[in-house]
Design a protein around this motif. Structure first.
Motif, PDB file in Angstrom:
ATOM      1  N   PHE A  73       0.847  -1.278  -0.014  1.00  0.00           N
ATOM      2  CA  PHE A  73       0.094  -0.195   0.027  1.00  0.00           C
ATOM      3  C   PHE A  73       0.925   1.273   0.176  1.00  0.00           C
ATOM      4  CE2 PHE A  73      -2.927  -2.955   1.557  1.00  0.00           C
ATOM      5  CZ  PHE A  73      -4.233  -2.852   1.098  1.00  0.00           C
ATOM      6  N   PRO A 104       3.209   4.101  -1.455  1.00  0.00           N
ATOM      7  CA  PRO A 104       3.294   4.648  -2.933  1.00  0.00           C
ATOM      8  C   PRO A 104       4.630   4.507  -3.410  1.00  0.00           C
ATOM      9  CG  PRO A 104       3.116   6.725  -1.367  1.00  0.00           C
ATOM     10  CD  PRO A 104       2.891   5.067  -0.655  1.00  0.00           C
ATOM     11  N   HIS A 150       0.414  -3.906  -6.057  1.00  0.00           N
ATOM     12  CA  HIS A 150       0.657  -2.488  -5.558  1.00  0.00           C
ATOM     13  C   HIS A 150      -0.880  -2.189  -5.588  1.00  0.00           C
ATOM     14  CE1 HIS A 150       2.363   1.290  -4.897  1.00  0.00           C
ATOM     15  NE2 HIS A 150       1.531   1.719  -5.876  1.00  0.00           N
ATOM     16  N   SER A 151      -1.187  -1.384  -4.270  1.00  0.00           N
ATOM     17  CA  SER A 151      -2.489  -0.915  -4.125  1.00  0.00           C
ATOM     18  C   SER A 151      -2.410   0.516  -4.584  1.00  0.00           C
ATOM     19  CB  SER A 151      -2.943  -1.047  -2.982  1.00  0.00           C
ATOM     20  OG  SER A 151      -4.378  -0.250  -2.697  1.00  0.00           O
ATOM     21  N   ASP A 152      -3.179   1.166  -5.308  1.00  0.00           N
ATOM     22  CA  ASP A 152      -3.134   2.625  -5.743  1.00  0.00           C
ATOM     23  C   ASP A 152      -4.528   3.097  -5.792  1.00  0.00           C
ATOM     24  OD1 ASP A 152      -2.592   5.305  -6.370  1.00  0.00           O
ATOM     25  OD2 ASP A 152      -1.479   4.809  -8.272  1.00  0.00           O
ATOM     26  N   ILE A 153      -4.894   3.671  -4.478  1.00  0.00           N
ATOM     27  CA  ILE A 153      -6.258   4.273  -4.482  1.00  0.00           C
ATOM     28  C   ILE A 153      -6.677   5.259  -5.312  1.00  0.00           C
ATOM     29  CG2 ILE A 153      -7.110   3.106  -2.192  1.00  0.00           C
ATOM     30  CD1 ILE A 153      -6.798   6.147  -1.308  1.00  0.00           C
ATOM     31  N   THR A 154      -5.489   6.182  -5.665  1.00  0.00           N
ATOM     32  CA  THR A 154      -5.760   7.351  -6.546  1.00  0.00           C
ATOM     33  C   THR A 154      -6.427   6.882  -7.798  1.00  0.00           C
ATOM     34  OG1 THR A 154      -3.686   7.269  -7.503  1.00  0.00           O
ATOM     35  CG2 THR A 154      -4.049   8.498  -5.485  1.00  0.00           C
ATOM     36  N   LEU A 155      -6.133   5.695  -8.281  1.00  0.00           N
ATOM     37  CA  LEU A 155      -6.851   5.237  -9.465  1.00  0.00           C
ATOM     38  C   LEU A 155      -8.308   5.446  -9.447  1.00  0.00           C
ATOM     39  CD1 LEU A 155      -4.902   1.781 -10.197  1.00  0.00           C
ATOM     40  CD2 LEU A 155      -4.577   4.099 -11.287  1.00  0.00           C
ATOM     41  N   LEU A 156      -8.806   5.132  -8.281  1.00  0.00           N
ATOM     42  CA  LEU A 156     -10.450   5.073  -8.175  1.00  0.00           C
ATOM     43  C   LEU A 156     -10.876   6.521  -8.130  1.00  0.00           C
ATOM     44  CD1 LEU A 156     -10.806   2.606  -5.245  1.00  0.00           C
ATOM     45  CD2 LEU A 156     -11.552   2.453  -7.670  1.00  0.00           C
ATOM     46  N   TYR A 160     -10.328   2.587 -16.027  1.00  0.00           N
ATOM     47  CA  TYR A 160      -9.283   2.166 -14.720  1.00  0.00           C
ATOM     48  C   TYR A 160      -8.132   1.867 -15.406  1.00  0.00           C
ATOM     49  CZ  TYR A 160      -7.529  -0.442 -10.793  1.00  0.00           C
ATOM     50  OH  TYR A 160      -6.739  -0.846  -9.684  1.00  0.00           O
ATOM     51  N   ALA A 218      -6.386   5.263 -16.072  1.00  0.00           N
ATOM     52  CA  ALA A 218      -5.803   5.766 -14.711  1.00  0.00           C
ATOM     53  C   ALA A 218      -4.308   5.046 -14.651  1.00  0.00           C
ATOM     54  CB  ALA A 218      -6.467   5.408 -13.703  1.00  0.00           C
ATOM     55  N   ARG A 270      -0.557   6.503 -14.530  1.00  0.00           N
ATOM     56  CA  ARG A 270       0.487   6.241 -13.373  1.00  0.00           C
ATOM     57  C   ARG A 270       1.981   5.884 -13.879  1.00  0.00           C
ATOM     58  NH1 ARG A 270      -1.986   8.657 -11.723  1.00  0.00           N
ATOM     59  NH2 ARG A 270      -3.686   8.595 -10.334  1.00  0.00           N
ATOM     60  N   TYR A 320      -3.178  11.181   3.136  1.00  0.00           N
ATOM     61  CA  TYR A 320      -2.479  10.689   1.904  1.00  0.00           C
ATOM     62  C   TYR A 320      -2.213  11.755   1.145  1.00  0.00           C
ATOM     63  CZ  TYR A 320      -1.642   6.889  -1.642  1.00  0.00           C
ATOM     64  OH  TYR A 320      -1.202   6.272  -2.352  1.00  0.00           O
ATOM     65  N   LEU A 326      -0.651  11.951  -1.667  1.00  0.00           N
ATOM     66  CA  LEU A 326      -0.610  11.657  -3.094  1.00  0.00           C
ATOM     67  C   LEU A 326      -1.898  12.350  -3.774  1.00  0.00           C
ATOM     68  CD1 LEU A 326       1.115   8.390  -4.139  1.00  0.00           C
ATOM     69  CD2 LEU A 326       1.527  10.570  -4.599  1.00  0.00           C
ATOM     70  N   LEU A 327      -2.976  12.324  -3.072  1.00  0.00           N
ATOM     71  CA  LEU A 327      -4.201  12.641  -3.439  1.00  0.00           C
ATOM     72  C   LEU A 327      -4.462  14.285  -3.854  1.00  0.00           C
ATOM     73  CD1 LEU A 327      -7.019  10.585  -1.167  1.00  0.00           C
ATOM     74  CD2 LEU A 327      -6.517  10.638  -3.917  1.00  0.00           C
ATOM     75  N   ARG A 341      -2.313  14.938  -6.911  1.00  0.00           N
ATOM     76  CA  ARG A 341      -3.031  14.594  -8.272  1.00  0.00           C
ATOM     77  C   ARG A 341      -4.371  15.513  -8.370  1.00  0.00           C
ATOM     78  NH1 ARG A 341      -1.066   8.242  -7.635  1.00  0.00           N
ATOM     79  NH2 ARG A 341       1.117   8.863  -8.449  1.00  0.00           N
ATOM     80  N   LEU A 368     -17.262   8.540  -3.814  1.00  0.00           N
ATOM     81  CA  LEU A 368     -16.454   7.358  -3.919  1.00  0.00           C
ATOM     82  C   LEU A 368     -16.680   6.768  -2.606  1.00  0.00           C
ATOM     83  CD1 LEU A 368     -14.330   5.514  -5.119  1.00  0.00           C
ATOM     84  CD2 LEU A 368     -12.376   7.330  -4.217  1.00  0.00           C
ATOM     85  N   GLU A 419     -18.450   5.287  -7.209  1.00  0.00           N
ATOM     86  CA  GLU A 419     -17.414   4.300  -7.568  1.00  0.00           C
ATOM     87  C   GLU A 419     -17.231   3.377  -6.207  1.00  0.00           C
ATOM     88  OE1 GLU A 419     -15.387   3.189 -10.153  1.00  0.00           O
ATOM     89  OE2 GLU A 419     -16.686   4.333 -11.341  1.00  0.00           O
ATOM     90  N   LEU A 463      -7.626  -7.057  -4.324  1.00  0.00           N
ATOM     91  CA  LEU A 463      -6.527  -7.175  -4.364  1.00  0.00           C
ATOM     92  C   LEU A 463      -5.745  -8.244  -3.856  1.00  0.00           C
ATOM     93  CD1 LEU A 463      -5.620  -3.230  -3.403  1.00  0.00           C
ATOM     94  CD2 LEU A 463      -5.251  -4.719  -5.896  1.00  0.00           C
TER      95      LEU A 463
END
Lengths: 209, 209
Positions: free
Chosen positions: A176, A178, A191-197, B12, B15, B19, B101, B103-104, B107, B174, B190, B197
């Motif tokens: 999880f 990044p 690899h989990s990337d929740i930003t994809l959602l 998906y 996205a 990345r 987080y 990264l949100l 992005r 979400l 979503e 996973l």
């Protein structure tokens, strides 16, 4: 080993089909057409039939799929027809969320130990899982070997934890953090990337207007 | 509205391509072949070319794709070339993880307010985001309208929160709660299910032996 040629996205869709079939089953639905299942999963029915065709013949033309039989079969393909004990590294907000997420043990994924470097967290018990010092990891994994290690540490610690996991024989890592992890070929890393959602949501939102 | 016919799984993957292109760009890579990009994304190159063909013509035969140009184009398609202010309901472990987080916002997905029912959480400020009482939701959203609402509440509260969001004009949700939400057709929902996973990891692990 030949199943390694199955693309990751196909496996992801299989897991998705299983979830939707579980919902159908809980609603008492016994039969489903490929069109209906595909629609509920957000894929097209040709894609669904192709995905399932990798693993043999399913369903009866004109009748559809038996929900419990297809679910059982997909679970066997996925390997979720058994228990998977796991360990967790990183007992921060996300780690706590994972330890408290009861759907995981319900689906066979059960944490048996957690690790952290923070003295305030070591020794705590969260949802029946003991938090060890990361230094105890080799000893704990020797006593209780598991195949899956979950990484919920900050990015800068993730590679070191992965190396520790791999040195102790862990074969599957769910990351999880990044950061992309280096690993030998005989170790599976997801690899989990929740930003994809969030990206996916933005796509459909922009098209609402 | 015609882009609604684009399957969710294609979006998906778009996205995901973004990345991987971001990683290539950060490594200083300027050109990439469809084969190389597809491999890095875990899809086959025919799939990649088909996905991109939904949105016009990309790349030069025999030369490949320009990494920055393709990334820019995909971001425009996804709608991630702009900022998306958001609100959060549920400041539990997962909610805290989301608020922290970084990264949100990097992005473009930025929380501007959070909501909870727990008196101990209301009034706290987490990573510059104020936690309001859920009762203040109509007022806050009237003052600061946003398009995206994120649900990180327990399952039993999720539908009520979704109804509140929708009543206040939120168009995209979400949902991290393990429950399927009822919603009107002009609202995009979503659903995040991290157990998928774990299933995927189990699939590849069982095939390692």
């Amino acid at each position: 080993m030949s199943d390694f040629r199955i693309p990751g996205i196909t496996v992801y869709r299989l897991a998705l089909y299983a979830r939707v079939l579980e919902n159908f089953l809980s609603e008492g639905k016994e039969l489903v057409s490929s069109e209906e299942l595909a629609r509920a999963c957000g894929v097209n029915s040709a894609q669904l039939r192709k995905d399932l065709s990798y693993f043999g013949q399913f369903g009866v033309r004109g009748v559809g799929y038996s929900v419990p039989a297809l679910l059982k079969h997909i679970r066997r393909i996925l390997g979720t027809d058994r228990e998977w004990p796991m360990v967790l590294a990183g007992v921060g907000h996300l780690g706590l969320a994972l330890l408290n997420y009861d759907l995981l043990p319900q689906r066979g994924f059960k944490f048996v130990a957690a690790f952290d470097v923070d003295e305030k967290k070591i020794g705590r018990v969260i949802n029946d899982v003991y938090v060890y010092s990361i230094e105890q990891l080799p000893w704990v994994l020797k006593e209780h070997p598991v195949e899956i290690g979950v990484i919920a540490t900050p990015a800068k610690a993730a590679q070191e934890v992965a190396d520790l996991f791999i040195a102790q024989g862990i074969k599957g890592i769910l990351n999880f953090a990044p950061v992309r992890l280096k690993h030998p070929k005989n170790v599976v890393v997801e690899h989990s990337d929740i930003t994809l959602l969030f990206d996916k949501l933005a796509f459909y939102l922009r098209r609402l207007d």
